[in-house]
Design a protein around this motif. Structure first.
Motif, PDB file in Angstrom:
ATOM      1  N   GLY A   1       0.808  -1.219   0.000  1.00  0.00           N
ATOM      2  CA  GLY A   1       0.000   0.000   0.000  1.00  0.00           C
ATOM      3  C   GLY A   1       0.842   1.270   0.000  1.00  0.00           C
ATOM      4  N   LEU A   2       1.843   1.309   0.877  1.00  0.00           N
ATOM      5  CA  LEU A   2       2.682   2.506   0.947  1.00  0.00           C
ATOM      6  C   LEU A   2       3.369   2.760  -0.396  1.00  0.00           C
ATOM      7  CD1 LEU A   2       4.385   2.037   4.454  1.00  0.00           C
ATOM      8  CD2 LEU A   2       2.654   3.752   3.838  1.00  0.00           C
ATOM      9  N   LEU A   3       3.819   1.683  -1.033  1.00  0.00           N
ATOM     10  CA  LEU A   3       4.534   1.844  -2.297  1.00  0.00           C
ATOM     11  C   LEU A   3       3.597   2.217  -3.446  1.00  0.00           C
ATOM     12  CD1 LEU A   3       7.123  -1.065  -1.974  1.00  0.00           C
ATOM     13  CD2 LEU A   3       7.462   1.370  -1.590  1.00  0.00           C
ATOM     14  N   TYR A   4       2.301   2.085  -3.214  1.00  0.00           N
ATOM     15  CA  TYR A   4       1.319   2.577  -4.183  1.00  0.00           C
ATOM     16  C   TYR A   4       0.707   3.911  -3.740  1.00  0.00           C
ATOM     17  CZ  TYR A   4       1.285  -1.254  -7.554  1.00  0.00           C
ATOM     18  OH  TYR A   4       1.635  -2.120  -8.554  1.00  0.00           O
ATOM     19  N   GLY A   5       1.334   4.527  -2.735  1.00  0.00           N
ATOM     20  CA  GLY A   5       0.891   5.874  -2.345  1.00  0.00           C
ATOM     21  C   GLY A   5      -0.343   5.913  -1.474  1.00  0.00           C
ATOM     22  N   SER A   6      -0.675   4.797  -0.832  1.00  0.00           N
ATOM     23  CA  SER A   6      -1.834   4.775   0.061  1.00  0.00           C
ATOM     24  C   SER A   6      -1.384   4.864   1.517  1.00  0.00           C
ATOM     25  CB  SER A   6      -2.616   3.473  -0.125  1.00  0.00           C
ATOM     26  OG  SER A   6      -3.428   3.543  -1.267  1.00  0.00           O
ATOM     27  N   GLY A   7      -2.292   5.292   2.392  1.00  0.00           N
ATOM     28  CA  GLY A   7      -2.000   5.262   3.820  1.00  0.00           C
ATOM     29  C   GLY A   7      -2.017   6.607   4.507  1.00  0.00           C
ATOM     30  N   ASP A   8      -2.414   7.660   3.791  1.00  0.00           N
ATOM     31  CA  ASP A   8      -2.413   8.979   4.441  1.00  0.00           C
ATOM     32  C   ASP A   8      -3.575   9.177   5.405  1.00  0.00           C
ATOM     33  OD1 ASP A   8      -3.838   8.838   2.076  1.00  0.00           O
ATOM     34  OD2 ASP A   8      -3.397  10.885   1.431  1.00  0.00           O
ATOM     35  N   ALA A   9      -4.730   8.588   5.111  1.00  0.00           N
ATOM     36  CA  ALA A   9      -5.841   8.730   6.062  1.00  0.00           C
ATOM     37  C   ALA A   9      -5.491   7.995   7.359  1.00  0.00           C
ATOM     38  CB  ALA A   9      -7.135   8.179   5.475  1.00  0.00           C
ATOM     39  N   MET A  10      -4.970   6.823   7.221  1.00  0.00           N
ATOM     40  CA  MET A  10      -4.468   6.057   8.360  1.00  0.00           C
ATOM     41  C   MET A  10      -4.016   4.708   7.823  1.00  0.00           C
ATOM     42  SD  MET A  10      -7.743   4.390  10.329  1.00  0.00           S
ATOM     43  CE  MET A  10      -8.988   5.614   9.965  1.00  0.00           C
ATOM     44  N   ILE A  11      -3.254   4.000   8.664  1.00  0.00           N
ATOM     45  CA  ILE A  11      -3.086   2.579   8.437  1.00  0.00           C
ATOM     46  C   ILE A  11      -4.002   1.933   9.465  1.00  0.00           C
ATOM     47  CG2 ILE A  11      -1.480   0.640   8.388  1.00  0.00           C
ATOM     48  CD1 ILE A  11       0.746   2.719   7.828  1.00  0.00           C
ATOM     49  N   GLY A  12      -5.065   1.320   8.986  1.00  0.00           N
ATOM     50  CA  GLY A  12      -6.111   0.849   9.901  1.00  0.00           C
ATOM     51  C   GLY A  12      -6.423  -0.611   9.691  1.00  0.00           C
ATOM     52  N   ILE A  13      -6.232  -1.393  10.741  1.00  0.00           N
ATOM     53  CA  ILE A  13      -6.429  -2.844  10.644  1.00  0.00           C
ATOM     54  C   ILE A  13      -7.727  -3.245  11.330  1.00  0.00           C
ATOM     55  CG2 ILE A  13      -5.458  -5.102  11.258  1.00  0.00           C
ATOM     56  CD1 ILE A  13      -2.725  -3.666  11.532  1.00  0.00           C
ATOM     57  N   ASN A  14      -8.548  -4.039  10.645  1.00  0.00           N
ATOM     58  CA  ASN A  14      -9.653  -4.716  11.313  1.00  0.00           C
ATOM     59  C   ASN A  14      -9.080  -6.003  11.905  1.00  0.00           C
ATOM     60  OD1 ASN A  14     -10.940  -3.334   8.722  1.00  0.00           O
ATOM     61  ND2 ASN A  14     -12.470  -3.416  10.341  1.00  0.00           N
ATOM     62  N   PRO A  15      -9.019  -6.108  13.215  1.00  0.00           N
ATOM     63  CA  PRO A  15      -8.423  -7.311  13.795  1.00  0.00           C
ATOM     64  C   PRO A  15      -9.371  -8.509  13.660  1.00  0.00           C
ATOM     65  CG  PRO A  15      -9.273  -5.913  15.544  1.00  0.00           C
ATOM     66  CD  PRO A  15      -9.509  -5.176  14.255  1.00  0.00           C
ATOM     67  N   ALA A  16      -8.786  -9.697  13.552  1.00  0.00           N
ATOM     68  CA  ALA A  16      -9.608 -10.898  13.409  1.00  0.00           C
ATOM     69  C   ALA A  16     -10.288 -11.255  14.720  1.00  0.00           C
ATOM     70  CB  ALA A  16      -8.754 -12.053  12.911  1.00  0.00           C
ATOM     71  N   THR A  17      -9.672 -10.887  15.842  1.00  0.00           N
ATOM     72  CA  THR A  17     -10.326 -11.105  17.134  1.00  0.00           C
ATOM     73  C   THR A  17     -10.260  -9.794  17.907  1.00  0.00           C
ATOM     74  OG1 THR A  17      -8.365 -11.594  18.453  1.00  0.00           O
ATOM     75  CG2 THR A  17      -9.333 -13.429  17.217  1.00  0.00           C
ATOM     76  N   ASP A  18     -11.063  -9.700  18.952  1.00  0.00           N
ATOM     77  CA  ASP A  18     -11.070  -8.467  19.729  1.00  0.00           C
ATOM     78  C   ASP A  18     -10.182  -8.611  20.970  1.00  0.00           C
ATOM     79  OD1 ASP A  18     -11.987  -5.790  19.827  1.00  0.00           O
ATOM     80  OD2 ASP A  18     -13.273  -6.319  21.511  1.00  0.00           O
ATOM     81  N   SER A  19      -9.216  -9.499  20.911  1.00  0.00           N
ATOM     82  CA  SER A  19      -8.391  -9.720  22.092  1.00  0.00           C
ATOM     83  C   SER A  19      -7.469  -8.519  22.325  1.00  0.00           C
ATOM     84  CB  SER A  19      -7.586 -11.009  21.914  1.00  0.00           C
ATOM     85  OG  SER A  19      -6.213 -10.749  21.907  1.00  0.00           O
ATOM     86  N   PRO A  20      -7.411  -8.025  23.556  1.00  0.00           N
ATOM     87  CA  PRO A  20      -6.550  -6.878  23.862  1.00  0.00           C
ATOM     88  C   PRO A  20      -5.084  -7.169  23.545  1.00  0.00           C
ATOM     89  CG  PRO A  20      -8.050  -7.307  25.683  1.00  0.00           C
ATOM     90  CD  PRO A  20      -8.215  -8.440  24.728  1.00  0.00           C
ATOM     91  N   ALA A  21      -4.641  -8.387  23.787  1.00  0.00           N
ATOM     92  CA  ALA A  21      -3.236  -8.719  23.545  1.00  0.00           C
ATOM     93  C   ALA A  21      -2.915  -8.626  22.055  1.00  0.00           C
ATOM     94  CB  ALA A  21      -2.936 -10.116  24.066  1.00  0.00           C
ATOM     95  N   ALA A  22      -3.794  -9.199  21.216  1.00  0.00           N
ATOM     96  CA  ALA A  22      -3.559  -9.173  19.771  1.00  0.00           C
ATOM     97  C   ALA A  22      -3.613  -7.732  19.256  1.00  0.00           C
ATOM     98  CB  ALA A  22      -4.606 -10.032  19.065  1.00  0.00           C
ATOM     99  N   THR A  23      -4.558  -6.965  19.761  1.00  0.00           N
ATOM    100  CA  THR A  23      -4.698  -5.570  19.341  1.00  0.00           C
ATOM    101  C   THR A  23      -3.452  -4.765  19.712  1.00  0.00           C
ATOM    102  OG1 THR A  23      -7.071  -5.761  19.693  1.00  0.00           O
ATOM    103  CG2 THR A  23      -6.198  -3.544  19.532  1.00  0.00           C
ATOM    104  N   SER A  24      -2.979  -4.997  20.913  1.00  0.00           N
ATOM    105  CA  SER A  24      -1.793  -4.293  21.391  1.00  0.00           C
ATOM    106  C   SER A  24      -0.569  -4.628  20.535  1.00  0.00           C
ATOM    107  CB  SER A  24      -1.566  -4.685  22.853  1.00  0.00           C
ATOM    108  OG  SER A  24      -0.290  -4.311  23.255  1.00  0.00           O
TER     109      SER A  24
END
Lengths: 459, 256
Positions: free
Chosen positions: A180-203
């Motif tokens: 994405g960065l090499l195609y010029g994307s990412g200025d709004a944010m780099i935003g991941i939808n996590p597969a689980t809502d676990s605090p450890a994985a999110t962290s």
């Protein structure tokens, strides 16, 4: 209060503003599912004609969901800026439509008016507009926000780099981020939808994003889209949280089904502010919305799905968000059946949010059981680019392998920037130039420079 | 004017990163656009997904396969008459049509521990590829463990919650539905399994447990059977399913 319209000797009656708004809505499957749609094409236009004659002040006297039973209604009523409203207080909904399209309604005037508009007024006027009206007025709006870069400036369009992975594998996510960065994307944010809502994985993901961003001094912000309660917990533990995410809806009951309320959002907003991580500004909330969420949680109170959606923007507005995102076609064909309905809804959402003063972007998307394809996405993408959308999604090849839906790609973002002469967020554009990812023309890719950066990223 | 050369499709230097993800990265470009080869690959994947959504369940064929398990197999329908209605009216997909309900009622089924239901859902392809294997595995293991089984029910145009009516009409203590999942581009043939203890009309999703992505390239059917059996044991032990029942909570617990 009752509203009516007589056509060829037959009088249509609408018992409430709620019913009038629903029947005046352009046809969509979600309202049919809820049993709220007009019975005929004629009744729909009759409702629109009747709606055009409703004075805007009527919206201050008749709530579509009672004040006593819904905290979103209370927020709307209690925060209504009567001073800002003064300049349009003598108008009907129809007058407002004509005024919004007039040259008198310029960017500055619209910005001053925004807090004087309630979501129901805005939903109402959108129902009287054709697609080109929605585009023309939205184009005049300019909503600028700042965190580590600047979003929403006229002539710019940002991209949320969405590098999802079905198991949150760090290397898999990193691979998509580099692409994405090499195609010029990412200025709004780099935003991941996590597969689980676990605090450890999110962290873990947040630390990874932090390291990458700092190592290459990328002027952007990150977000892992966990539930706001998880994010709050992480903020307490000093995890580097940039943007605070939450899905929101337009009724108290629908928000409850998301496990949130206004007090919790306020708490999360204040917690985010306490970190003081924004360098250019302190807009830090990131909200996602989408037509149909109130209906799918059986919490719509007989209000049509588009009006519910615009009420969600009133929720968003209370927390000065950095970005708001309507995930327009994600929820499925029982709410928006086909490309036509998705395109219309996308333009409505963008218009309504912008007029209310929100930094609106869009996940231009569909699921495989909707009657839509990439051609429909191209159409909506181009229309929203013309309308001045703040940001769109950048997903490798437009195919999200975690959420199983199709959106817009890094290539799509380059396409729309090129055909419309749009540029990335200025600070991010400077970075792209410094890195040699793009040249001065703003959208040509330089293979040699990309190769060097790639080597640095993986080295 | 010189002769036009074929457009130089530029490949990306970072193709090696494809080893880390199934995401469509390093696609290359012509100008700023996706090269034709990648564009057609995307279209093909979408075609597979659409075909999966509109694929019809070959009821007779599946019925014959399932009959090998030694249980009676009944075919029923939801109130969604055709595909477009199914897609727009999820409420109708959750209800049995009247004739089907009568049919099941008239069976006057004796009480059973487990009712196994199979529904096309959003991908009949997923059912065609995975259902028979999972059902036969489940029937074997359930029989070995001494559970009694209700007749198997095949549903056309069914949503998950239709299991509540069926399980309840069959007098079953627990219902399990195998259903075609909403297809993604990289997985148009995923099957989901939902398990409900004490099925009865009116339950919502919070009273079920789900195992998803059942397919050869995802959670293989053989492994899925074990996971489902684990959940069934937990459900009977705790006498509930849903948010209060976590997968793996019963690891190692033997049949009562």
């Amino acid at each position: 209060m009752a509203y009516s319209c007589t056509i060829r000797g037959f009088t249509y009656r609408f018992d409430s503003l709620r019913e009038l708004l629903a029947k005046a809505s352009p046809l969509r499957s979600g309202d049919a599912l809820a049993g709220l749609v007009a019975d005929s094409y004629e009744e729909r236009v009759a409702a629109q004609i009747a709606l055009a004659d409703v004075p805007l002040t009527a919206f201050l006297n008749e709530a579509v969901i009672p004040y006593e039973t819904d905290e979103v209604t209370r927020l709307i009523v209690d925060t209504h800026d009567t001073t800002a409203f003064t300049i349009i207080s003598h108008l009907t909904v129809g007058d407002l439509r004509d005024w919004l399209l007039s040259d008198e309604a310029d960017t500055v005037t619209l910005q001053q008016l925004a807090p004087g508009l309630t979501p129901e007024m805005v939903a109402a006027v959108s129902k009287l507009m054709r697609n080109q009206d929605l585009i023309l007025v939205a184009k005049k709006c300019e909503v600028v926000t700042r965190f580590r870069n600047t979003q929403g400036l006229r002539g710019h369009m940002a991209v949320r780099l969405q590098p999802n992975h079905p198991t949150d594998d760090a290397k898999g996510i990193a691979a998509s981020i580099i692409d994405g960065l090499l195609y010029g994307s990412g200025d709004a944010m780099i935003g991941i939808n996590p597969a689980t809502d676990s605090p450890a994985a999110t962290s873990r993901l947040l630390f990874m994003l932090e390291e990458l961003r700092e190592r290459f001094a990328i002027p952007t912000q990150s977000c892992v889209l966990s539930h706001v309660t998880t994010t709050l917990q992480l903020i307490e533990q000093q995890v580097p949280v940039d943007l605070v995410f939450q899905s929101i809806a337009g009724t108290e009951k629908a928000n409850a089904s998301f496990g949130i309320n206004l007090a919790l959002l306020q708490e999360a907003y204040e917690a985010g502010l306490s970190l003081q991580r924004g360098t250019l500004g302190s807009n830090l909330m990131y909200f996602e919305t989408g037509q149909g969420s109130a209906l799918s949680s059986n919490a719509h109170h007989g209000v049509d799905q588009q009006t519910c959606e615009v009420r969600a923007y009133a929720v968003a507005r209370a927390y000065q968000p950095f970005l708001v995102n309507s995930v327009v076609g994600f929820i499925g064909p029982e709410y928006l059946f086909d490309g036509k309905q998705i395109i219309r809804a996308g333009l409505e959402d963008h218009f309504c949010a912008k007029v209310m003063g929100l930094p609106m972007g869009m996940d231009i998307c569909y699921t495989n059981h909707a009657q839509a394809d990439q051609d429909d996405m191209d159409t909506l993408l181009t229309l929203l680019g013309v309308a001045g959308v703040n940001f769109i999604m950048g997903i490798p090849g437009a195919d999200d392998i975690m959420l199983n839906y199709q959106s817009t790609s890094f290539h799509d973002a380059l396409y729309v920037r090129r055909v419309l002469g749009l540029r990335p967020a200025p600070e991010f554009e400077d970075w792209l130039l410094r890195q040699g990812i793009m040249d001065q023309q703003g959208n040509r890719l330089s293979g040699q420079a990309q190769k060097q950066l790639y080597a640095a990223l993986v080295g | 004017m010189s002769e036009i050369r074929k457009a130089g499709v530029e490949s990306d230097e970072w193709e090696s990163l494809k080893a880390y993800t199934k995401a469509r990265i390093a696609l290359g470009r012509t100008g700023v656009s996706v090269p034709l080869r990648e564009s057609l690959q995307f279209k093909l994947a979408h075609a597979h997904a659409k075909d999966a959504v509109y694929s019809a369940l070959d009821v007779t064929d599946l019925q014959n396969q399932l009959a090998l398990c030694g249980l009676p197999v009944y075919c029923v329908r939801s109130r969604a008459i055709h595909r477009d209605m199914y897609l727009q009216r999820p409420d109708l997909g959750r209800l049995l049509d009247e004739r089907s309900a009568e049919q099941l009622q008239q069976l006057d089924s004796p009480a059973a521990d487990i009712s196994i239901i199979v529904a096309d859902g959003l991908s009949a392809s997923a059912i065609r590829q995975n259902a028979a294997q999972v059902v036969s595995g489940l029937v074997d293991k359930a029989k070995q463990a001494g559970f009694s089984l209700a007749p198997i029910v095949l549903v056309e145009q069914g949503r998950v919650a239709i299991m509540d009516a069926i399980g309840s009409l069959l007098n079953a203590r627990l219902a399990i539905i195998l259903i075609g999942e909403r297809p993604g581009l990289s997985s148009f043939d995923s099957m989901g399994a939902y398990i409900t203890y004490a099925p009865r009309p009116g339950l919502t999703d919070e009273s079920r447990n789900c195992i998803s992505n059942i397919r050869e390239q995802g959670l293989a059917p053989v492994l899925a059977v074990d996971k489902i059996m684990d959940l069934i044991w937990s459900a009977f032990r705790l006498q509930l399913t849903g948010v209060q029942l976590k997968a793996d909570s019963n690891a190692g617990i033997l049949p009562a």
